[in-house]
Design a protein around this motif. Structure first.
Motif, PDB file in Angstrom:
ATOM      1  N   ALA A  35       0.831  -1.201   0.000  1.00  0.00           N
ATOM      2  CA  ALA A  35       0.000   0.000   0.000  1.00  0.00           C
ATOM      3  C   ALA A  35       0.868   1.255   0.000  1.00  0.00           C
ATOM      4  O   ALA A  35       0.558   2.248  -0.702  1.00  0.00           O
ATOM      5  CB  ALA A  35      -0.930   0.001   1.217  1.00  0.00           C
ATOM      6  N   PHE A  36       1.965   1.245   0.763  1.00  0.00           N
ATOM      7  CA  PHE A  36       2.844   2.417   0.808  1.00  0.00           C
ATOM      8  C   PHE A  36       3.523   2.634  -0.541  1.00  0.00           C
ATOM      9  O   PHE A  36       3.622   3.774  -1.026  1.00  0.00           O
ATOM     10  CB  PHE A  36       3.892   2.242   1.906  1.00  0.00           C
ATOM     11  N   ARG A  37       3.996   1.553  -1.153  1.00  0.00           N
ATOM     12  CA  ARG A  37       4.642   1.684  -2.458  1.00  0.00           C
ATOM     13  C   ARG A  37       3.656   2.212  -3.494  1.00  0.00           C
ATOM     14  O   ARG A  37       3.985   3.072  -4.310  1.00  0.00           O
ATOM     15  CB  ARG A  37       5.221   0.340  -2.901  1.00  0.00           C
ATOM     16  N   SER A  38       2.443   1.673  -3.463  1.00  0.00           N
ATOM     17  CA  SER A  38       1.428   2.144  -4.427  1.00  0.00           C
ATOM     18  C   SER A  38       1.108   3.611  -4.201  1.00  0.00           C
ATOM     19  O   SER A  38       1.004   4.401  -5.165  1.00  0.00           O
ATOM     20  CB  SER A  38       0.152   1.303  -4.297  1.00  0.00           C
ATOM     21  N   ALA A  39       0.968   4.001  -2.933  1.00  0.00           N
ATOM     22  CA  ALA A  39       0.646   5.402  -2.637  1.00  0.00           C
ATOM     23  C   ALA A  39       1.795   6.317  -3.045  1.00  0.00           C
ATOM     24  O   ALA A  39       1.579   7.430  -3.562  1.00  0.00           O
ATOM     25  CB  ALA A  39       0.344   5.559  -1.147  1.00  0.00           C
ATOM     26  N   ILE A 161      12.852   7.816  -4.171  1.00  0.00           N
ATOM     27  CA  ILE A 161      11.626   7.076  -3.851  1.00  0.00           C
ATOM     28  C   ILE A 161      11.967   5.684  -3.325  1.00  0.00           C
ATOM     29  O   ILE A 161      11.380   5.203  -2.333  1.00  0.00           O
ATOM     30  CB  ILE A 161      10.711   6.985  -5.085  1.00  0.00           C
ATOM     31  N   GLN A 162      12.906   5.025  -3.981  1.00  0.00           N
ATOM     32  CA  GLN A 162      13.301   3.690  -3.551  1.00  0.00           C
ATOM     33  C   GLN A 162      13.924   3.716  -2.163  1.00  0.00           C
ATOM     34  O   GLN A 162      13.688   2.825  -1.338  1.00  0.00           O
ATOM     35  CB  GLN A 162      14.268   3.081  -4.579  1.00  0.00           C
ATOM     36  N   THR A 167      13.478   2.667   3.562  1.00  0.00           N
ATOM     37  CA  THR A 167      13.458   3.153   4.951  1.00  0.00           C
ATOM     38  C   THR A 167      12.135   2.805   5.628  1.00  0.00           C
ATOM     39  O   THR A 167      12.092   2.344   6.784  1.00  0.00           O
ATOM     40  CB  THR A 167      13.685   4.673   4.976  1.00  0.00           C
ATOM     41  N   TYR A 168      11.043   3.019   4.897  1.00  0.00           N
ATOM     42  CA  TYR A 168       9.727   2.674   5.456  1.00  0.00           C
ATOM     43  C   TYR A 168       9.633   1.182   5.731  1.00  0.00           C
ATOM     44  O   TYR A 168       9.110   0.759   6.779  1.00  0.00           O
ATOM     45  CB  TYR A 168       8.636   3.106   4.482  1.00  0.00           C
ATOM     46  N   ARG A 169      10.151   0.390   4.807  1.00  0.00           N
ATOM     47  CA  ARG A 169      10.073  -1.061   4.973  1.00  0.00           C
ATOM     48  C   ARG A 169      10.867  -1.521   6.193  1.00  0.00           C
ATOM     49  O   ARG A 169      10.403  -2.337   6.976  1.00  0.00           O
ATOM     50  CB  ARG A 169      10.588  -1.733   3.703  1.00  0.00           C
ATOM     51  N   PHE A 173       8.978  -3.286   9.362  1.00  0.00           N
ATOM     52  CA  PHE A 173       9.242  -4.646   9.842  1.00  0.00           C
ATOM     53  C   PHE A 173       9.953  -4.647  11.193  1.00  0.00           C
ATOM     54  O   PHE A 173       9.847  -5.610  11.948  1.00  0.00           O
ATOM     55  CB  PHE A 173      10.039  -5.416   8.790  1.00  0.00           C
ATOM     56  N   LEU A 174      10.663  -3.551  11.508  1.00  0.00           N
ATOM     57  CA  LEU A 174      11.235  -3.449  12.844  1.00  0.00           C
ATOM     58  C   LEU A 174      10.134  -3.345  13.893  1.00  0.00           C
ATOM     59  O   LEU A 174      10.153  -4.046  14.921  1.00  0.00           O
ATOM     60  CB  LEU A 174      12.160  -2.230  12.914  1.00  0.00           C
ATOM     61  N   TRP A 175       9.151  -2.489  13.611  1.00  0.00           N
ATOM     62  CA  TRP A 175       8.039  -2.353  14.552  1.00  0.00           C
ATOM     63  C   TRP A 175       7.175  -3.608  14.606  1.00  0.00           C
ATOM     64  O   TRP A 175       6.723  -4.018  15.689  1.00  0.00           O
ATOM     65  CB  TRP A 175       7.182  -1.140  14.164  1.00  0.00           C
ATOM     66  N   LEU A 176       6.938  -4.204  13.444  1.00  0.00           N
ATOM     67  CA  LEU A 176       6.145  -5.436  13.445  1.00  0.00           C
ATOM     68  C   LEU A 176       6.875  -6.557  14.176  1.00  0.00           C
ATOM     69  O   LEU A 176       6.260  -7.351  14.897  1.00  0.00           O
ATOM     70  CB  LEU A 176       5.832  -5.864  12.012  1.00  0.00           C
TER      71      LEU A 176
END
Length: 449
Positions: A35-39, A161-162, A167-169, A173-176
């Protein structure tokens, strides 16, 4: 599979919950990442479209009315070399070809020939790296009224963007992962707390096995109440049965002392004619042994005993007694309430009813009535048309060896055995006189199930 089957309940629940939690968080992470990549890509395309509109707004008319672009654009990124934002305006099929200052020294080509009024976006592999390009075709009319097709193209470097997505990923996954670890710890504590009553039952059973306790004690959740009650019932049943064995052996040893002493005395008198004495003592010993064996064999009531229907068993018993007392031509009157069930062993009920109905056939004349009711609990009443049992003998007939009618053959232990079986199930036997038939009336009452 054998390894999994050997796991404890706690390990099974923890493994299953871990797999479910891992699958859920994994799918959640993948969904959020997608969803983040698409947005992000959609936001980039929207930004490129706005840049195309900015190019169109900055376009000027040349000397003949053709489209021309200024040397310097309002957005400084278009003017700075290798800024990551590039623009092209190309006339198709051939003609005007303009590149923004940011593409200075670069051989970049991301413009595509598309029909007027349409747009196209996509990723392109260029010398500077991956870029996201957006093409928009327009028709421009010059001073001579000639329609000229131009394609305005804007491209932006995908590397920022990449990096943003990476960074978001990593953060996601760190939080998850942290949430998964925390949930696993909480889950382990919840399982330990939830399964604690089972461990308490296990510890209580260990206490019982070691002899430090006699039954399961304490308060348990309602889901375990039936289990603990049945276990306590089994323990009490086993203890009661063991106590009956002990009592029966003690009574047997005590009861045999006197007949053995008499036989010993007879044996010590040489030449005495004591056949009658020996016969009487042997018969007495046989009565004692039979009574104690049947008393010890009574199972007694416990919660896990399956119930059985009284009606079919009574019918089999009546058919058997009809054959034994065929000459008497017994007239049977049986009335069995629907759903009459006995919670105990079939052998015990057969022995109990067999002794009492056989006495009714033996001492009655020609009529026997059996009434089975269930209000408020199972009750069985057996009546005959004989002479009945005198009131002053109604208590003594329950003692082994005592009979109200000595003219009939028997050992005098039938009522004693019946009473022992009834008491083993918490019941009682009452003797009386039949108001209709005039003979004896024996009623067995069991406690409510």
């Amino acid at each position: 599979m054998s390894g999994i089957s050997n796991l404890s309940i706690r390990q099974r629940l923890l493994l299953a919950a871990t797999l479910v939690l891992g699958a859920f968080l994994g799918l959640t992470g993948l969904s959020l990442d997608k969803a983040f990549r698409s947005a992000t890509v959609e936001a980039l395309e929207a930004r490129l479209l706005s840049n195309v509109y900015a190019l169109l707004a900055a376009a000027e008319e040349g000397s003949e009315g053709q489209l021309t672009m200024p040397r310097v654009l309002t957005d400084p990124r278009f003017n700075r070399p290798e800024s990551g934002l590039y623009a092209q305006v190309i006339q198709y099929p051939e003609g005007y070809n303009w590149h923004s200052g940011s593409s200075l020294g670069q051989a970049l080509s991301f413009s595509r020939d598309i029909p007027p009024g349409e747009s196209e976006s996509g990723r392109y592999q260029l010398a500077v790296g991956d870029v996201m390009g957006f093409n928009f075709a327009v028709v421009w009319e010059d001073f001579n009224g000639q329609e000229l097709k131009y394609v305005l193209s804007v491209a932006e470097d995908m590397q920022p963007i990449q990096e943003q997505i990476a960074t978001y990923r990593d953060t996601l996954f760190l939080w998850l992962g942290g949430a998964a670890l925390l949930l696993l710890l909480v889950q382990g504590w919840v399982l330990s707390w939830g399964l604690r009553p089972l461990r308490e039952v296990e510890e209580a059973l260990t206490e019982i096995e070691s002899g430090r306790s006699e039954k399961l004690q304490g308060r348990y959740p309602k889901e375990l109440n039936r289990l603990t009650s049945n276990i306590n019932s089994l323990i009490q049943h086993a203890q009661a049965r063991q106590q009956r064995y002990r009592d029966s052996l003690g009574d047997l040893a005590h009861s045999l002392k006197t007949p053995l002493a008499i036989l010993q005395g007879v044996a010590d008198q040489p030449g005495s004619h004591s056949e009658q004495t020996v016969r009487e003592q042997v018969e007495r010993m046989n009565q004692i042994v039979s009574h104690q064996l049947q008393r010890a064999a009574a199972s007694g009531r416990h919660l896990l005993t399956q119930s059985l229907e009284v009606g079919p068993l009574l019918e089999r018993l009546v058919r058997s007694l009809d054959k034994v007392y065929l000459e008497k031509g017994i007239e049977w009157q049986t009335s069995v309430a629907p759903e009459s069930r006995f919670y105990g062993e079939e052998g015990d009920l057969m022995e109990l009813l067999g002794n009492l109905t056989e006495n009714a056939c033996k001492y009655g004349r020609s009529r026997v009535r059996v009434t089975v009711s269930t209000e408020p609990a199972l009750s069985i009443r057996i009546e005959d048309d004989g002479e009945g049992i005198p009131r002053h003998l109604q208590q003594s007939v329950f003692q082994r060896g005592n009979r109200a009618d000595t003219r009939q053959p028997g050992q005098g232990i039938g009522l004693a055995v019946a009473l022992d079986i009834a008491q083993a199930y918490g019941g009682e036997i009452k003797l009386g006189k039949s108001a209709d038939l005039g003979g004896a009336a024996v009623e067995i009452r069991f406690p409510e199930s």
